[in-house]
Design a protein around this motif. Structure first.
Motif, PDB file in Angstrom:
ATOM      1  N   ILE A 207       0.841  -1.186   0.000  1.00  0.00           N
ATOM      2  CA  ILE A 207       0.000   0.000   0.000  1.00  0.00           C
ATOM      3  C   ILE A 207       0.877   1.236   0.000  1.00  0.00           C
ATOM      4  CG2 ILE A 207      -1.703   1.263   1.361  1.00  0.00           C
ATOM      5  CD1 ILE A 207      -2.549  -1.518   2.448  1.00  0.00           C
ATOM      6  N   ASP A 208       0.529   2.220  -0.823  1.00  0.00           N
ATOM      7  CA  ASP A 208       1.395   3.376  -0.998  1.00  0.00           C
ATOM      8  C   ASP A 208       0.537   4.566  -1.386  1.00  0.00           C
ATOM      9  OD1 ASP A 208       3.389   5.176  -1.537  1.00  0.00           O
ATOM     10  OD2 ASP A 208       4.582   3.780  -2.717  1.00  0.00           O
ATOM     11  N   THR A 209       0.768   5.705  -0.745  1.00  0.00           N
ATOM     12  CA  THR A 209       0.047   6.924  -1.099  1.00  0.00           C
ATOM     13  C   THR A 209       0.734   7.680  -2.214  1.00  0.00           C
ATOM     14  OG1 THR A 209       1.255   8.185   0.572  1.00  0.00           O
ATOM     15  CG2 THR A 209      -0.822   7.193   1.253  1.00  0.00           C
TER      16      THR A 209
ATOM     17  N   SER B 245     -10.748   9.688   0.446  1.00  0.00           N
ATOM     18  CA  SER B 245     -10.831   8.269   0.736  1.00  0.00           C
ATOM     19  C   SER B 245     -12.172   7.867   1.328  1.00  0.00           C
ATOM     20  CB  SER B 245      -9.704   7.876   1.706  1.00  0.00           C
ATOM     21  OG  SER B 245      -9.802   8.628   2.905  1.00  0.00           O
TER      22      SER B 245
ATOM     23  N   ASP C 288      -9.246   3.196   3.976  1.00  0.00           N
ATOM     24  CA  ASP C 288      -9.037   3.424   2.545  1.00  0.00           C
ATOM     25  C   ASP C 288      -8.076   2.422   1.934  1.00  0.00           C
ATOM     26  OD1 ASP C 288      -6.755   4.257   3.787  1.00  0.00           O
ATOM     27  OD2 ASP C 288      -6.572   6.140   2.684  1.00  0.00           O
ATOM     28  N   SER C 289      -7.940   1.239   2.543  1.00  0.00           N
ATOM     29  CA  SER C 289      -6.964   0.262   2.049  1.00  0.00           C
ATOM     30  C   SER C 289      -7.514  -1.150   2.158  1.00  0.00           C
ATOM     31  CB  SER C 289      -5.661   0.353   2.845  1.00  0.00           C
ATOM     32  OG  SER C 289      -5.119   1.669   2.808  1.00  0.00           O
TER      33      SER C 289
ATOM     34  N   TYR D 236      -3.791  -2.478  -1.821  1.00  0.00           N
ATOM     35  CA  TYR D 236      -4.265  -1.399  -2.680  1.00  0.00           C
ATOM     36  C   TYR D 236      -4.796  -0.249  -1.830  1.00  0.00           C
ATOM     37  CZ  TYR D 236      -4.153  -4.648  -6.644  1.00  0.00           C
ATOM     38  OH  TYR D 236      -3.758  -5.540  -7.608  1.00  0.00           O
ATOM     39  N   LYS D 237      -4.449   0.960  -2.233  1.00  0.00           N
ATOM     40  CA  LYS D 237      -4.992   2.167  -1.619  1.00  0.00           C
ATOM     41  C   LYS D 237      -6.216   2.584  -2.439  1.00  0.00           C
ATOM     42  CE  LYS D 237      -3.700   5.278   1.607  1.00  0.00           C
ATOM     43  NZ  LYS D 237      -3.233   4.940   2.954  1.00  0.00           N
TER      44      LYS D 237
ATOM     45  N   ARG E  51      -4.783   1.815  -6.030  1.00  0.00           N
ATOM     46  CA  ARG E  51      -3.370   2.049  -6.319  1.00  0.00           C
ATOM     47  C   ARG E  51      -2.502   1.054  -5.569  1.00  0.00           C
ATOM     48  NH1 ARG E  51      -2.037   8.378  -7.099  1.00  0.00           N
ATOM     49  NH2 ARG E  51      -3.970   8.990  -8.138  1.00  0.00           N
TER      50      ARG E  51
END
Length: 210
Positions: A27-29, A38, A142-143, A167-168, A179
């Motif tokens: 997971i990555d912003t 979100s 949000d993940s 996934y974000k 994402r």
């Protein structure tokens, strides 16, 4: 050192497919705030609009005297997208998921830090419509973490199903984006030479609520 351009290019263009089949997604912003926010729920049925891939691959080969390096990048969005994803809170079901992709791998080649060549290599693939399913869990508001993949990809070893990963999620009206990132690094012997490969890729899946 003999010309290692084919070696370096082969190791680089494989990254184009990692955004769908990487085993080390996280997971990555992406280093910033998503303007879509979100707030929302993944539950329901969503139409696949497209998948966006952004990749960078660095391959270094050394014989103890010279160091040959390639830096290969790509940025593409899939076409001819078909199918839907259904989320019920624990299972992610893909129905008739398919797409095609046409991309250009932009490669720069260096010897001992000096640029000595460049190459643009076209890459194409067609993924036929496929039905798949995977369990998932919410790890934050949000993940989500998908335990196995619902996307099929084409790579150097043929067609495979993607591995699991985080996934974000972000929502904007009736649109949801998912994402994920892939980061991989390995050192191996390639025809008696030491090769270090470092890959980074971002996958952005855009879906529309049905």
């Amino acid at each position: 050192m003999k010309n290692k351009t084919p070696f370096l290019l082969l190791g680089s263009i494989v990254l184009l497919f990692l955004v769908s089949c990487g085993k080390e997604k996280s997971i990555d912003t992406l280093g910033g705030t998503n303007n879509a926010g979100s707030t929302g729920s993944e539950k329901g049925t969503w139409k696949l609009l497209n998948m966006h891939g952004i990749t960078t691959s660095i391959v270094e080969i050394t014989d103890g005297v010279d160091n040959a390096t390639s830096v290969t990048t790509s940025d593409y969005i899939t076409d001819n997208n078909t199918g839907t994803l259904k989320f019920d809170g624990s299972t992610m079901t893909g129905t008739n998921i398919g797409y095609s992709m046409d991309a250009i791998a932009h490669a720069l080649f260096y010897t001992n830090g000096v640029l000595d060549d460049s190459l643009d290599a076209p890459i194409s693939a067609v993924i036929p419509s496929t039905n798949t399913s995977a369990t998932y869990k919410k790890v934050a508001a949000d993940s989500i973490y998908v335990n196995s993949g619902v996307f099929t990809t084409v790579g150097t070893n043929g067609t495979t199903q993607s591995a699991g990963g985080g996934y974000k999620l972000a929502f904007n009206g009736d649109t949801m984006t998912m994402r994920a990132t892939v980061d991989q690094s390995k050192v191996e012997l390639n025809m008696g030479l030491t090769q270090r490969t470092t890959n980074h890729a971002v996958q952005i899946i855009t879906l529309k609520k049905q």
